[in-house]
Design an enzyme around this catalytic site. Structure first.
Site, PDB file in Angstrom:
ATOM      1  N   CYS A 246       1.831  -4.539  -6.778  1.00  0.00           N
ATOM      2  CA  CYS A 246       2.523  -5.491  -5.868  1.00  0.00           C
ATOM      3  C   CYS A 246       3.582  -6.144  -6.923  1.00  0.00           C
ATOM      4  O   CYS A 246       4.363  -5.505  -7.179  1.00  0.00           O
ATOM      5  CB  CYS A 246       1.693  -6.594  -4.990  1.00  0.00           C
ATOM      6  SG  CYS A 246       2.529  -7.400  -3.767  1.00  0.00           S
TER       7      CYS A 246
ATOM      8  N   GLU B  87      -6.534  -2.911  -4.447  1.00  0.00           N
ATOM      9  CA  GLU B  87      -7.933  -3.523  -4.660  1.00  0.00           C
ATOM     10  C   GLU B  87      -8.640  -4.215  -3.374  1.00  0.00           C
ATOM     11  O   GLU B  87      -9.760  -4.506  -3.589  1.00  0.00           O
ATOM     12  CB  GLU B  87      -7.501  -4.731  -5.696  1.00  0.00           C
ATOM     13  CG  GLU B  87      -6.898  -5.977  -5.260  1.00  0.00           C
ATOM     14  CD  GLU B  87      -5.310  -5.815  -5.057  1.00  0.00           C
ATOM     15  OE1 GLU B  87      -4.792  -4.722  -4.992  1.00  0.00           O
ATOM     16  OE2 GLU B  87      -4.678  -6.860  -4.919  1.00  0.00           O
TER      17      GLU B  87
ATOM     18  N   HIS C 253      -1.875  -3.218  -1.739  1.00  0.00           N
ATOM     19  CA  HIS C 253      -3.001  -3.855  -2.542  1.00  0.00           C
ATOM     20  C   HIS C 253      -4.252  -2.999  -2.442  1.00  0.00           C
ATOM     21  O   HIS C 253      -5.087  -3.372  -1.836  1.00  0.00           O
ATOM     22  CB  HIS C 253      -3.244  -5.068  -1.863  1.00  0.00           C
ATOM     23  CG  HIS C 253      -2.253  -6.228  -2.567  1.00  0.00           C
ATOM     24  ND1 HIS C 253      -2.327  -6.809  -3.877  1.00  0.00           N
ATOM     25  CD2 HIS C 253      -1.101  -6.843  -2.039  1.00  0.00           C
ATOM     26  CE1 HIS C 253      -1.421  -7.751  -3.941  1.00  0.00           C
ATOM     27  NE2 HIS C 253      -0.330  -7.605  -2.866  1.00  0.00           N
TER      28      HIS C 253
END
Ligand code: MN
Length: 216
Positions: A88, A193, A191
């Site tokens: 990002c 994660e 994202h």
């Protein structure tokens, strides 16, 4: 932001958070300690002055200390061909570090743009991306189309030197880039994660980064 740390740890790496500094010698020393650099998302945005523009919209600007640190880190890590993974805002730093520019506000500047600031939880994908055929990213995710989450109001405009696009959203917004001359210098606008636990495509991104780091 603890999910970045969890992802590295869950997938076999040793996370280490680096202290902010402007001292080139200290940055060199920090990079000597690690086998890879993960540039995380940021919240506030880079000052447009860093890519030669004036600020045209309302958004929070990252402190000059953090921006200076991250830009230097990114340049010095790529220079020594350390694996670099930008997520990002981290991908945007990677681009600006190499002379690229950013779309300051997608909703104001991109006609017919999708909602890149999704209202739903970050563990829920909200738009698809098309992965560039033959890119390093395509070898990692092994799918031409992947669903991603989206939590950004800025995007890549012009590419930094040596970088190429590896993924785009259906509205044309750049969703990923990579440096073909480097072993691993790759960024994604979404994202992973938040998605690696439930979706192997996003897990493989971290695994590819960690595999390169293990070879350093
Ligand atoms: Mn998006």
């Amino acid at each position: 932001r603890a999910r970045y740390v969890s992802a590295i740890q869950d997938l076999g790496g040793t996370p280490l958070i680096l202290p902010m500094t402007q001292d080139t010698k200290v940055i060199k020393g920090l990079l000597d300690l690690v086998d890879g650099l993960l540039l995380t998302g940021s919240g506030p945005d880079l000052d447009p002055a860093l890519y030669g523009e004036s600020k045209r919209f309302k958004f929070k600007i990252m402190s000059p200390e953090r921006a200076g640190f991250e830009l230097k880190l990114a340049q010095m890590a790529v220079d020594r061909d350390l694996p670099v993974f930008g997520v990002c805002g981290g991908m945007q730093v990677l681009n600006v570090a190499f002379g690229g520019t950013l779309v300051q506000d997608i909703a104001s500047e991109v006609k017919g743009a999708l909602a890149h600031q999704q209202k739903t939880a970050a563990v829920e994908p909200s738009h698809e991306i098309r992965v560039t055929h033959g890119s390093q990213l395509s070898k990692i995710v092994r799918e031409p189309v992947v669903w991603v989450n989206s939590s950004h109001h800025q995007a890549i405009k012009s590419l930094g030197q040596g970088l190429v696009v590896n993924a785009t959203a259906p509205d044309g917004v750049i969703e990923g880039l990579e440096h073909p001359e480097c072993g691993f210098a790759l960024g994604v606008q979404w994202h992973p994660e938040f998605l690696y636990r439930q979706d192997e495509h996003h897990r493989r991104l971290f695994e590819a980064f960690l595999k390169k780091a293990a070879q350093v």
